[in-house]
Design an enzyme around this catalytic site. Structure first.
Site, PDB file in Angstrom:
ATOM      1  N   SER A 134       0.965  -0.992   0.121  1.00 52.92           N
ATOM      2  CA  SER A 134       0.189  -0.004  -0.242  1.00 52.92           C
ATOM      3  C   SER A 134       0.929   1.417   0.239  1.00 52.92           C
ATOM      4  CB  SER A 134      -0.740   0.026   1.206  1.00 52.92           C
ATOM      5  OG  SER A 134      -2.194   0.782   1.447  1.00 52.92           O
ATOM      6  N   HIS A 170      -4.817  -2.011  -3.752  1.00 51.83           N
ATOM      7  CA  HIS A 170      -6.202  -2.378  -3.425  1.00 51.83           C
ATOM      8  C   HIS A 170      -7.052  -2.191  -5.172  1.00 51.83           C
ATOM      9  CE1 HIS A 170      -4.283  -2.605  -0.056  1.00 51.83           C
ATOM     10  NE2 HIS A 170      -4.183  -1.181   0.395  1.00 51.83           N
TER      11      HIS A 170
END
Length: 241
Positions: A134, A170
């Site tokens: 991330s 994501h």
């Protein structure tokens, strides 16, 4: 033995829930260790949780997970002051630097304040494998989309730029990610971008993508580009680990 070329594995994975520990490192992190070429001893993993404000509980759980996986962990923290005298020297003593998610905007600000950006570049050039999830993926790129400023995603354009692309993370699990990345690339706010579903990773050797990999059977990876504001998304071939 360090990686033979500067190596980044930028992911939307590599860690999950543990059975007997809070976290457990998974196949993408194992692949990063493999890329480092370490043999004959426990892999040395340096953990960076700057994006979580160097939360002591998070660092404890990450350390616990690393030990459970057979790694020798350490960490660099910046709050309330750096915990090591020479950050560059510390990173160079490791096989892999692993960066946790959280606020990528905060991470970049703190790294630049303390010279971690320069230390990371030196380690990368020396063959220490850089990886993370991330925020720990976006940071290596020129920028991407972030919730650092609130639940409504916003563009971030001041990444480290070790590789000359933007990054989407994501991609399959957060509804705002894909349309905003398309818009930003189409409007020339961000350059062409690589994106990953949860469980996928992007392997860069030097500054170019070598392959996309995944630690599950379904995660995809994508290249997003634009010509005359017409955005094209191309699914990449993904090797299953």
């Amino acid at each position: 033995m360090p990686a033979d070329v500067p190596t980044i594995l930028a992911t939307s994975g590599g860690i999950g829930a543990g059975r007997r520990t809070r976290f457990a490192f998974t196949a993408l992190t194992d692949f990063a260790v493999e890329l480092s070429g370490v043999t004959g001893r426990s892999p040395r993993l340096c953990l960076l949780a700057t994006a979580m404000g160097d939360d002591k509980a998070v660092l404890h759980y990450l350390t616990e997970a690393a030990q459970a996986r057979g790694f020798t962990p350490s960490h660099v923290s910046l709050f309330p002051m750096p915990n090591v005298e020479d950050i560059t020297e510390h990173l160079l003593a490791h096989d892999v630097v692993w960066v946790f998610g959280g606020s990528v905007a905060g991470l970049l600000a703190m790294w630049r304040l303390h010279g971690v950006d320069v230390a990371l570049h030196t380690a990368w050039q020396a063959g220490v494998v850089l990886t993370g999830i991330s925020a720990g993926s976006i940071c290596w790129h020129t920028g991407g989309t972030t919730d650092s400023f609130g639940p409504q995603l916003q563009p971030l354009g001041n990444g480290l730029g070790f590789v000359p692309y933007a990054n989407g993370v994501h991609y399959d699990s957060e509804d705002q990610r894909r349309p905003l990345l398309h818009k930003l690339v189409g409007d020339n706010v961000l350059p062409a971008a690589y994106a990953t579903d949860d469980g996928a990773g992007l392997l860069y050797r030097g500054t170019e993508l070598t392959e996309a990999v995944a630690e599950n059977s379904s995660a995809g990876a994508y290249f997003v580009d634009a010509s005359d504001r017409a955005v094209t998304e191309t699914a990449l071939d993904v090797r299953r680990l």
